[in-house]
Design a protein around this motif. Structure first.
Motif, PDB file in Angstrom:
ATOM      1  N   ALA A  38       0.437  -1.294  -0.077  1.00 40.24           N
ATOM      2  CA  ALA A  38      -0.068   0.189  -0.366  1.00 40.24           C
ATOM      3  C   ALA A  38       1.021   1.595  -0.144  1.00 40.24           C
ATOM      4  N   LEU A  39       0.529   2.528  -1.177  1.00 36.32           N
ATOM      5  CA  LEU A  39       1.443   3.429  -0.979  1.00 36.32           C
ATOM      6  C   LEU A  39       0.264   4.714  -0.369  1.00 36.32           C
ATOM      7  N   PRO A  40       0.958   5.242   0.293  1.00 38.31           N
ATOM      8  CA  PRO A  40       0.304   7.118   0.668  1.00 38.31           C
ATOM      9  C   PRO A  40       0.627   7.461  -0.464  1.00 38.31           C
ATOM     10  N   TYR A  41      -0.416   8.728  -0.108  1.00 39.76           N
ATOM     11  CA  TYR A  41      -0.093   9.724  -1.575  1.00 39.76           C
ATOM     12  C   TYR A  41       0.234  11.208  -1.179  1.00 39.76           C
ATOM     13  N   ALA A  42       0.585  11.430  -2.016  1.00 40.52           N
ATOM     14  CA  ALA A  42       2.175  13.028  -1.532  1.00 40.52           C
ATOM     15  C   ALA A  42       1.246  13.864  -1.954  1.00 40.52           C
ATOM     16  N   LYS A  43       0.967  14.457  -0.474  1.00 32.25           N
ATOM     17  CA  LYS A  43       0.404  16.257  -0.684  1.00 32.25           C
ATOM     18  C   LYS A  43       1.202  16.589  -1.184  1.00 32.25           C
ATOM     19  N   ASP A  44       2.318  16.781  -0.816  1.00 33.52           N
ATOM     20  CA  ASP A  44       3.544  17.886  -1.136  1.00 33.52           C
ATOM     21  C   ASP A  44       3.940  17.918  -3.110  1.00 33.52           C
ATOM     22  N   SER A  70      16.455  17.828   1.428  1.00 35.26           N
ATOM     23  CA  SER A  70      14.953  17.785   1.732  1.00 35.26           C
ATOM     24  C   SER A  70      14.636  17.156   1.336  1.00 35.26           C
ATOM     25  N   LEU A  71      14.839  16.714   0.170  1.00 34.17           N
ATOM     26  CA  LEU A  71      13.905  15.460  -0.311  1.00 34.17           C
ATOM     27  C   LEU A  71      13.607  14.315   0.334  1.00 34.17           C
ATOM     28  N   SER A  72      14.606  13.162   1.348  1.00 33.78           N
ATOM     29  CA  SER A  72      14.866  12.477   2.376  1.00 33.78           C
ATOM     30  C   SER A  72      13.449  13.071   3.528  1.00 33.78           C
ATOM     31  N   ARG A  73      13.237  14.359   3.335  1.00 34.69           N
ATOM     32  CA  ARG A  73      13.006  15.068   4.355  1.00 34.69           C
ATOM     33  C   ARG A  73      10.674  15.045   4.141  1.00 34.69           C
ATOM     34  N   LEU A  74      10.913  15.219   2.938  1.00 38.44           N
ATOM     35  CA  LEU A  74       9.802  15.446   1.907  1.00 38.44           C
ATOM     36  C   LEU A  74       8.988  13.422   2.109  1.00 38.44           C
ATOM     37  N   PHE A  75       9.801  12.911   1.754  1.00 40.58           N
ATOM     38  CA  PHE A  75       9.767  11.034   2.171  1.00 40.58           C
ATOM     39  C   PHE A  75       9.532  11.088   3.010  1.00 40.58           C
ATOM     40  N   GLN A  76       9.936  11.435   4.436  1.00 41.52           N
ATOM     41  CA  GLN A  76       9.243  10.982   5.789  1.00 41.52           C
ATOM     42  C   GLN A  76       8.545  12.076   6.112  1.00 41.52           C
ATOM     43  N   GLY A  77       8.355  13.066   5.755  1.00 44.64           N
ATOM     44  CA  GLY A  77       6.946  14.017   6.137  1.00 44.64           C
ATOM     45  C   GLY A  77       6.095  13.659   6.218  1.00 44.64           C
ATOM     46  N   VAL A  80       4.647  10.939   3.499  1.00 50.97           N
ATOM     47  CA  VAL A  80       4.190   9.534   3.023  1.00 50.97           C
ATOM     48  C   VAL A  80       4.984   8.780   4.173  1.00 50.97           C
ATOM     49  N   GLY A  81       5.828   9.615   5.571  1.00 54.78           N
ATOM     50  CA  GLY A  81       5.915   8.436   6.318  1.00 54.78           C
ATOM     51  C   GLY A  81       7.062   7.206   5.583  1.00 54.78           C
ATOM     52  N   MET A  82       7.441   7.017   4.660  1.00 55.01           N
ATOM     53  CA  MET A  82       8.232   6.542   4.455  1.00 55.01           C
ATOM     54  C   MET A  82       9.617   6.569   4.366  1.00 55.01           C
ATOM     55  N   SER A  83      11.418   5.792   3.970  1.00 53.26           N
ATOM     56  CA  SER A  83      12.068   6.863   2.843  1.00 53.26           C
ATOM     57  C   SER A  83      11.879   6.493   1.619  1.00 53.26           C
ATOM     58  N   PHE A  84      12.567   6.877   0.538  1.00 56.73           N
ATOM     59  CA  PHE A  84      12.889   6.970  -0.572  1.00 56.73           C
ATOM     60  C   PHE A  84      12.675   5.306  -1.529  1.00 56.73           C
ATOM     61  N   ILE A  85      14.033   4.705  -0.082  1.00 55.58           N
ATOM     62  CA  ILE A  85      13.526   3.721  -0.779  1.00 55.58           C
ATOM     63  C   ILE A  85      12.745   2.774  -0.388  1.00 55.58           C
ATOM     64  N   GLN A  86      11.659   2.698   0.405  1.00 57.39           N
ATOM     65  CA  GLN A  86      10.641   2.264   0.963  1.00 57.39           C
ATOM     66  C   GLN A  86       9.650   2.063   0.040  1.00 57.39           C
ATOM     67  N   TYR A  87       9.813   2.978  -0.548  1.00 57.90           N
ATOM     68  CA  TYR A  87       9.117   3.469  -1.279  1.00 57.90           C
ATOM     69  C   TYR A  87       8.808   2.827  -2.392  1.00 57.90           C
ATOM     70  N   LEU A  88      10.082   2.988  -3.138  1.00 56.90           N
ATOM     71  CA  LEU A  88      10.789   2.720  -4.240  1.00 56.90           C
ATOM     72  C   LEU A  88      10.640   1.317  -4.578  1.00 56.90           C
ATOM     73  N   THR A  89      11.282   0.646  -3.619  1.00 52.17           N
ATOM     74  CA  THR A  89      10.296  -0.747  -3.445  1.00 52.17           C
ATOM     75  C   THR A  89       9.092  -1.242  -3.429  1.00 52.17           C
TER      76      THR A  89
END
Length: 275
Positions: free
Chosen positions: A156-162, A195-202, A204-213
Motif C-alpha cells: 500500500a502506498l500513501p498519496y503525496a500531498k506536497d 530536503s527530499l529525504s525530509r519530504l518522503f518521511q514527513g 508519506v512516512g516512508m523513506s525513498f528506498i521503501q517507497y521505491l521498493t
C-alpha cells in the motif's frame, strides 16, 4: 456470469442491516467508484490484480490474498483486467469486535480460508439467521480471520500531498525499469538530498528506498500474474539486474519467492470456484 452493476454497492449491501451479504461476480471493464458500507467487507479476487483506493492510500490486492475493509471506509475499486472476478462477503458490525476488524489490511489466504471461500461460491445476496448453516459458516469465516491473518502485506502506498514529492513519485512510477538513484532524483527535481529525504518521511512516512521498493514489488506482482513473463524478465522490468537480489526483496515483501508465487497462482482451484 454477469457483470457487476454499480447500483448494487449503493443499494443492496446495507439494505438489510442484520444480514451477511454475499456477491461473487465478474468485474468486466468497470471500475467501482468511491463508496462506503455500514458493513465490514471481505474482498477476494481472481483473474488479475485489483487496486483499492481510499482517501489516504492505494492498496494493491494480488492473487491468493484478501483485503478487509472496515465499515465506513470510503473506497473505490479498480481492476487491472476485464477478467477479474470479485468475491465479497459483507458482515454486520458485532458488539465487542476484535480490534482486527477496525483496521484495513491485505493478508495471504491459507488453504483453510481458500476452501471456505470456495464453499461460499454457492451463496448470493442476503444470508440471514434463518439460514442457520450458511449464516454460521459465514460467521466462522469471519471469526477465523484474526487467527489466520498474522502477516499484513505491505503493498500500500500513501498519496503525496506536497506537489514536489508527487512529481518525484510520478516519475519513479513511470521509470521503474531504470536505475533510480536518490542523489540523481534530488538533483533532477531541484532539491537537496536532505530536503527530499525530509519530504518522503514527513509527507508519506516512508523513506525513498521503501517507497521505491513497494512500487517495484507492486509492478512485479502484476507482471508475474498477467503477462506470463519469466522471473528474469520481470526482475529486469522492475529495475533489478540481479535475479537473487530481486528474489530476496520479493521474498521479504510478500513472504514467498517469485518462482513460488507463480506456482501458487496456478494452484488456486479456480475451476472449482467458477463451477
Amino acid at each position: 456470469m454477469a457483470n457487476i452493476h454499480k447500483d448494487y454497492y449503493l443499494t443492496e449491501v446495507d439494505k438489510n442491516p442484520n444480514t451477511i451479504y454475499c456477491m461473487h461476480d465478474l468485474m468486466g471493464e468497470q471500475d467501482i467508484s468511491a463508496h462506503q458500507h455500514e458493513k465490514g467487507q471481505f474482498l477476494y479476487t481472481e483473474g488479475g490484480v485489483v487496486h483499492v483506493s481510499t482517501e489516504q492510500k492505494t492498496y494493491f490486492l494480488p492473487a491468493r490474498h484478501y483485503m478487509w475493509i472496515p465499515p465506513g471506509v470510503v473506497h473505490s475499486i479498480h481492476p487491472s483486467s476485464a477478467d477479474v472476478t470479485m468475491r465479497n462477503l459483507y458482515f454486520p458490525v458485532e458488539a465487542n469486535e476484535n480490534p482486527f476488524y477496525a483496521q484495513k489490511g491485505i493478508y495471504p489466504v491459507n488453504d483453510l480460508l481458500l476452501q471456505m471461500i470456495i464453499f461460499s461460491n454457492r451463496w448470493s445476496g442476503d444470508i440471514d439467521q434463518t439460514e442457520q448453516s450458511s449464516y454460521r459458516f459465514a460467521l466462522a469465516l469471519k471469526a477465523i480471520l484474526p487467527e489466520v491473518s498474522l502477516y499484513k502485506l505491505p503493498l500500500a502506498l500513501p498519496y503525496a500531498k506536497d506537489k514536489r514529492l508527487a512529481s518525484v513519485i510520478k516519475y519513479m512510477g513511470e521509470n521503474l525499469s531504470e536505475a533510480i538513484v536518490f542523489p540523481a532524483m534530488a538533483s533532477q527535481f531541484g532539491l537537496s538530498e536532505r530536503s527530499l529525504s525530509r519530504l518522503f518521511q514527513g509527507d508519506v512516512g516512508m523513506s525513498f528506498i521503501q517507497y521505491l521498493t513497494i512500487q517495484r514489488m507492486m509492478l512485479a506482482v502484476q507482471l508475474l500474474l498477467e503477462d506470463k513473463m519469466s522471473v528474469k524478465e520481470v526482475a529486469s522490468m522492475v529495475g533489478y539486474n540481479s535475479i537473487p537480489t530481486f528474489s530476496t526483496t520479493f521474498y521479504k515483501t510478500l513472504g514467498v519467492r517469485p518462482s513460488e508465487y507463480v506456482k501458487m497462482k496456478g494452484a488456486l482451484g479456480l475451476d472449482v470456484m467458477l463451477a
